[in-house]
Design a protein around this motif. Structure first.
Motif, mmCIF file in Angstrom:
data_model
loop_
_atom_site.group_PDB
_atom_site.id
_atom_site.type_symbol
_atom_site.label_atom_id
_atom_site.label_comp_id
_atom_site.label_asym_id
_atom_site.label_seq_id
_atom_site.Cartn_x
_atom_site.Cartn_y
_atom_site.Cartn_z
ATOM 1 N N SER A 104 0.699 -1.288 0.020
ATOM 2 C CA SER A 104 0.083 0.052 -0.005
ATOM 3 C C SER A 104 0.861 1.125 -0.077
ATOM 4 C CB SER A 104 -0.989 0.103 1.360
ATOM 5 O OG SER A 104 -0.082 0.025 2.322
ATOM 6 N N ALA A 105 1.931 1.265 0.811
ATOM 7 C CA ALA A 105 2.959 2.544 0.668
ATOM 8 C C ALA A 105 3.702 2.678 -0.622
ATOM 9 C CB ALA A 105 3.864 2.271 1.818
ATOM 10 N N LEU A 106 4.079 1.288 -1.123
ATOM 11 C CA LEU A 106 4.394 1.596 -2.680
ATOM 12 C C LEU A 106 3.868 2.166 -3.619
ATOM 13 C CD1 LEU A 106 7.096 1.115 -3.989
ATOM 14 C CD2 LEU A 106 6.309 -1.426 -4.579
ATOM 15 N N LEU A 107 2.509 1.718 -3.607
ATOM 16 C CA LEU A 107 1.368 2.257 -4.540
ATOM 17 C C LEU A 107 1.311 3.612 -4.382
ATOM 18 C CD1 LEU A 107 -0.660 1.696 -6.675
ATOM 19 C CD2 LEU A 107 -2.290 1.083 -4.988
ATOM 20 N N CYS A 108 1.143 4.057 -3.007
ATOM 21 C CA CYS A 108 1.002 5.590 -2.645
ATOM 22 C C CYS A 108 2.157 6.235 -3.195
ATOM 23 C CB CYS A 108 0.758 5.628 -1.273
ATOM 24 S SG CYS A 108 0.373 7.145 -0.479
ATOM 25 N N PHE A 109 3.281 5.930 -3.033
ATOM 26 C CA PHE A 109 4.557 6.402 -3.371
ATOM 27 C C PHE A 109 4.634 6.753 -5.110
ATOM 28 C CE2 PHE A 109 6.904 5.306 0.654
ATOM 29 C CZ PHE A 109 6.737 6.720 1.162
ATOM 30 N N GLU A 110 4.021 5.665 -5.670
ATOM 31 C CA GLU A 110 4.213 5.728 -7.307
ATOM 32 C C GLU A 110 3.053 6.795 -7.725
ATOM 33 O OE1 GLU A 110 3.415 1.606 -8.348
ATOM 34 O OE2 GLU A 110 5.536 1.042 -7.922
ATOM 35 N N GLU A 111 2.030 6.647 -7.147
ATOM 36 C CA GLU A 111 0.863 7.785 -7.554
ATOM 37 C C GLU A 111 1.220 9.170 -7.243
ATOM 38 O OE1 GLU A 111 -1.759 7.100 -9.109
ATOM 39 O OE2 GLU A 111 -1.116 5.039 -9.233
ATOM 40 N N LEU A 112 2.027 9.136 -6.014
ATOM 41 C CA LEU A 112 2.599 10.504 -5.689
ATOM 42 C C LEU A 112 3.449 11.133 -6.630
ATOM 43 C CD1 LEU A 112 3.260 10.697 -1.869
ATOM 44 C CD2 LEU A 112 2.098 12.352 -3.300
ATOM 45 N N TYR A 113 4.290 10.242 -7.259
ATOM 46 C CA TYR A 113 5.201 10.351 -8.443
ATOM 47 C C TYR A 113 4.458 11.184 -9.526
ATOM 48 C CZ TYR A 113 9.226 10.420 -11.350
ATOM 49 O OH TYR A 113 10.429 10.835 -12.202
ATOM 50 N N ILE A 114 3.428 10.454 -9.703
ATOM 51 C CA ILE A 114 2.777 10.965 -10.998
ATOM 52 C C ILE A 114 2.018 12.291 -10.839
ATOM 53 C CG2 ILE A 114 0.692 10.431 -12.608
ATOM 54 C CD1 ILE A 114 1.352 7.318 -11.966
ATOM 55 N N VAL A 115 1.624 12.573 -9.678
ATOM 56 C CA VAL A 115 0.777 13.640 -9.324
ATOM 57 C C VAL A 115 1.933 14.762 -9.104
ATOM 58 C CG1 VAL A 115 -0.241 14.934 -7.551
ATOM 59 C CG2 VAL A 115 -1.035 12.783 -8.048
ATOM 60 N N LEU A 116 3.085 14.529 -8.646
ATOM 61 C CA LEU A 116 4.306 15.636 -8.549
ATOM 62 C C LEU A 116 4.523 15.980 -9.977
ATOM 63 C CD1 LEU A 116 6.018 14.457 -5.554
ATOM 64 C CD2 LEU A 116 4.714 16.424 -5.683
ATOM 65 N N GLN A 117 4.859 14.948 -10.883
ATOM 66 C CA GLN A 117 4.965 15.309 -12.302
ATOM 67 C C GLN A 117 3.937 16.229 -12.928
ATOM 68 O OE1 GLN A 117 5.220 11.326 -14.193
ATOM 69 N NE2 GLN A 117 7.516 11.977 -14.796
ATOM 70 N N LEU A 164 -5.647 18.623 -8.452
ATOM 71 C CA LEU A 164 -4.292 18.099 -8.268
ATOM 72 C C LEU A 164 -4.001 18.133 -6.530
ATOM 73 C CD1 LEU A 164 -1.813 19.693 -10.906
ATOM 74 C CD2 LEU A 164 -2.442 17.210 -10.512
ATOM 75 N N THR A 165 -4.795 19.241 -6.133
ATOM 76 C CA THR A 165 -4.477 19.476 -4.540
ATOM 77 C C THR A 165 -5.378 18.361 -3.928
ATOM 78 O OG1 THR A 165 -4.209 21.774 -4.850
ATOM 79 C CG2 THR A 165 -5.107 20.757 -2.747
ATOM 80 N N ASP A 217 -6.024 15.402 -5.379
ATOM 81 C CA ASP A 217 -5.379 14.039 -5.386
ATOM 82 C C ASP A 217 -4.112 13.922 -4.390
ATOM 83 O OD1 ASP A 217 -6.640 13.754 -7.726
ATOM 84 O OD2 ASP A 217 -5.352 14.315 -9.162
ATOM 85 N N LEU A 218 -3.758 14.957 -4.066
ATOM 86 C CA LEU A 218 -2.462 14.846 -2.960
ATOM 87 C C LEU A 218 -3.195 14.428 -2.022
ATOM 88 C CD1 LEU A 218 0.003 18.165 -3.422
ATOM 89 C CD2 LEU A 218 0.371 15.700 -3.656
ATOM 90 N N SER A 219 -4.538 15.151 -1.537
ATOM 91 C CA SER A 219 -5.167 14.853 -0.093
ATOM 92 C C SER A 219 -5.595 13.621 -0.197
ATOM 93 C CB SER A 219 -6.556 15.787 -0.030
ATOM 94 O OG SER A 219 -7.446 15.531 0.756
ATOM 95 N N THR A 220 -6.096 12.836 -1.148
ATOM 96 C CA THR A 220 -6.442 11.574 -1.303
ATOM 97 C C THR A 220 -5.298 10.470 -0.995
ATOM 98 O OG1 THR A 220 -8.062 12.095 -2.786
ATOM 99 C CG2 THR A 220 -7.554 9.730 -2.802
ATOM 100 N N LEU A 221 -4.211 10.912 -1.529
ATOM 101 C CA LEU A 221 -3.022 9.987 -1.203
ATOM 102 C C LEU A 221 -2.557 10.062 0.064
ATOM 103 C CD1 LEU A 221 -1.144 10.437 -4.765
ATOM 104 C CD2 LEU A 221 -2.090 8.456 -4.052
ATOM 105 N N LEU A 222 -2.601 11.327 0.629
ATOM 106 C CA LEU A 222 -2.084 11.400 2.218
ATOM 107 C C LEU A 222 -3.144 10.679 3.021
ATOM 108 C CD1 LEU A 222 -0.621 15.131 1.807
ATOM 109 C CD2 LEU A 222 0.626 12.928 2.047
ATOM 110 N N ASP A 223 -4.423 10.614 2.633
ATOM 111 C CA ASP A 223 -5.411 10.028 3.475
ATOM 112 C C ASP A 223 -5.052 8.681 3.711
ATOM 113 O OD1 ASP A 223 -6.660 12.228 4.061
ATOM 114 O OD2 ASP A 223 -8.429 11.962 2.624
#
Length: 675
Positions: A83-96, A127-128, A130-136
């Motif tokens: 779950s953490a790995l998936l979260c980080f991968e999605e974060l990378y896409i959002v930051l891009q 985008l904000t 998306d960040l909120s969802t990933l941090l949740d």
């Protein structure tokens, strides 16, 4: 002017996380990548003139995220839960996506950004969220973070709880003012000067240079749009900014550097990619019924001018259907990409400026032209005149509507008085403006019907202050020859012929090319060829055979076909030079050389054939061409070989070389020619 709410596409395509992260991508490397991209975003400046709150807010959140990534790297965490790995991968896409959006907003058109503030604010909000969802769903408790960092993650979560997009009232009011101004222009009402100043100042368009950059950005933006409505909206904004630039900051002189990519004229391009008519890069190559390839605009112009023959071979066209040469177009496009030349420029400009007709843009153009022409009429100094004429030059290059407006406003007679050699820069700008205006069919007629304008251009061709001025005068002559009647009229003028031939002989390469293209067009008229021969075109092609063989033999072939045969046949040293091209030239040059030699030898008599036969190794060269040349080249080489065989056998009737011979029979007997 209604603006599409989804008309702000990203200019850049960046790799997704899926393409960047391989199955063996380590958790540690993923963290390093996240830290790297978050630091890159943190180093970006908020957008200075619009959407500042949106960009500053998301940059600030990203900067806080970088602290989280630093902490994880410092703790040397090497393995994450799924779950953490998936979260980080999605974060990378959002930051891009965040980085791309901020860069695009900062580097693109300011006016178009203003018109899209609402839709872009929505993008920042998405985008904000998306960040909120990933941090949740981020498993903070599994990360072994210290209390300060855990509290930081909670803080970022709270900051991302943004219920709706932020639209700055100042931005929205400014957008409404621009919309009102566009509406006034569309209704043919001159924009309020004070409002124009206010808008341009808010967008940091505070001088002529920044306005030029903005116009270029808008022109680029047209290509990013996918629907005609959005393209039309941007074109209207181009017209408004161009008007504001002239009215607020005056006409401007050329800048010494430009951010524009180089054009095809800046490089030497392969001979096979050039059109035999224009000698320019073929962007839309098509094949005619004889198998020859031309650029579509050039061959269309040829056919529309009343010709029913192939310009290169002289053969009657069985039909006028044009078949796209897609293989050659793809090769040319690949080469252009390697050279960083914008291959689709001509086609795009036609689409943007020729097809999209926008009432607002047209009225803005009329207002701009009226302002410039009035300024030119009242101009008292050469410096002011030069700036205004340069502005007209740029505007005349833009599109057909601009060319029509400038001519209809009476600019052509005004330009004539600036064609003198006293001010070289002013002369170049004036003659180039006339060249750009001449692209429009109606303006060709205007120029030809005005002895003052036409004679002014011819005088620049003959005695211009610079090679650039002479070259652009030659290009104007070529443009005018696009109309059949004009070609005949210009071909009767000794000054035109003399000016073009002299320029082709003595000018630098770029100016030579302009002269050669014009000469080739004039040579299409049989009545003009005698004038060309009298003006020294045969001697000129002879001199150019060593340095520009393809252009020289192309012109020579047409001259021979249209009545200049005996003049070429009498010039024996040309026979030897044509033989050299036959041996060393490109396929296209060899083809033209062979066709010219066949015509010359058929009509020039035994002495001419003997001159060719005495060239060392000529038989081997012709045999090689029979076996390896182009289809037409092989056919012409076969005819040439039969002529030489009959000459060697002492037979009469060289002209009847086709009787009783075939290409296959030529391989059975080897004739050794004198050497």
């Amino acid at each position: 002017m209604a603006v599409s709410p989804h008309a702000f596409p990203p200019r850049k395509r960046r790799p997704s996380a899926g393409s960047f992260l391989s199955p063996n991508f380590s958790d540690h490397r993923l963290l390093q990548s996240l830290l790297l991209i978050s630091n890159e975003i943190s180093s970006l400046q908020p957008i200075r003139y619009l959407l500042r709150r949106n960009s500053a807010s998301i940059i600030r959140k990203t900067k806080l995220l970088s602290v989280l990534f630093e902490e994880l790297i410092r703790n040397q965490v090497t393995v994450f839960s799924p779950s953490a790995l998936l979260c980080f991968e999605e974060l990378y896409i959002v930051l891009q996506r965040i980085k791309t959006l901020i860069e695009d907003c900062s580097n693109g058109s300011k006016v178009w950004l203003l018109m899209q503030t609402e839709s872009i604010a929505n993008l920042f909000h998405e985008l904000t969220v998306d960040l909120s969802t990933l941090l949740d769903i981020f498993p903070v408790s599994d990360m072994n973070l210290n209390e300060d960092v855990e509290e930081l993650v909670v803080l970022i979560r709270k900051q991302c709880l943004q219920k709706k997009p932020i639209v700055d009232p100042h931005d929205d009011n400014l957008r409404r003012e621009v919309m009102k101004m566009l509406d006034r222009v569309q209704r043919e009402i001159v924009p309020d000067h004070s409002k124009l100043v206010e808008i341009f100042d808010n967008l940091q368009l505070r001088d002529s240079s920044s306005c030029r950059d903005e116009i270029e950005s808008l022109e680029d933006e047209v290509q990013n749009q996918t629907d005609e409505k959005s393209k039309s909206d941007v074109v209207a904004l181009v017209g408004l900014v161009r008007y504001g630039k002239c009215v607020l900051y005056g006409a401007s002189t050329p800048r010494t550097t430009s951010r524009r990519r180089k054009s095809a004229a800046d490089v030497n391009y392969p001979a096979d990619f050039r059109c035999p008519i224009s000698l320019d890069l073929m962007r839309d190559p098509v094949v005619v019924s004889t198998g020859q390839t031309y650029d579509r605009p050039s061959i269309n112009l040829w056919i529309e001018s009343g010709h029913n023959t192939c310009p290169k071979t002289g053969q009657t066209l069985a039909h006028t259907n044009l078949i796209p040469n897609r293989a050659l177009k793809n090769l040319t496009a690949m080469w252009c990409r390697e050279q960083k030349i914008p291959f689709e420029v001509t086609e795009q400009n036609e689409k943007v400026n020729g097809v999209i007709h926008n009432k607002t843009a047209l009225e803005a153009t009329k207002m701009t032209v009226s302002f410039l022409v009035n300024k030119l009429t009242a101009s008292q100094s050469e410096e002011t005149a030069n700036r205004v004429v340069h502005e007209l030059r740029v505007l005349a290059k833009a599109d057909s509507d601009s060319r029509a407006c400038i001519a209809e406003a009476g600019a052509l007679p005004l330009l004539v008085k600036f064609l003198g050699p006293e001010n070289p820069n002013l002369q170049v700008n004036a003659v180039t403006t006339i060249l750009n205006l001449s692209i429009l069919e109606a303006n060709k007629t205007r120029i030809m019907e005005s002895d003052e304008v036409l004679n002014g251009v011819i005088e620049v061709l003959r005695s211009g202050a610079t090679w650039e001025a002479k070259g652009n005068a030659a290009a104007t002559i070529f443009s005018l020859t696009g109309v059949h009647a004009n070609r005949k009229k210009l071909g009767k003028k000794t000054r035109v012929i003399k000016g073009l031939v002299d320029l082709a002989k003595w000018g630098p390469s770029s100016s030579k090319r302009d002269a050669l293209v014009a000469i080739l067009s004039l040579a299409g008229e049989r009545e003009t060829v005698a004038k060309l021969v009298e003006g020294g075109v045969v001697e000129m092609t002879s001199e150019l055979m060593d340095t520009q063989p393809e252009e020289a033999v192309t012109i020579l072939e047409v001259v021979v076909k249209r009545g200049g045969l005996m003049a070429v046949a009498a010039t024996f040293h040309l026979i030897k030079k044509l033989a050299v091209v036959l041996r060393e030239g490109s396929d296209r040059a060899r083809e033209s050389a062979a066709a010219t030699l066949v015509n010359v030898c058929r009509k020039g008599g035994p002495e001419t054939v003997g001159e060719l036969a005495r060239v060392p190794g000529i038989e081997r060269v012709i045999w090689e061409m029979v076996g390896m040349g182009t289809v037409r080249g092989r056919r012409k080489a076969g005819s040439l070989m039969r002529i030489l065989r009959r000459w060697a056998a002492g037979l009469d009737g060289i002209a009847d070389v086709t009787a009783g011979y075939s290409t296959s029979s030529m391989h059975t007997t080897r004739i050794v020619l004198p050497g």
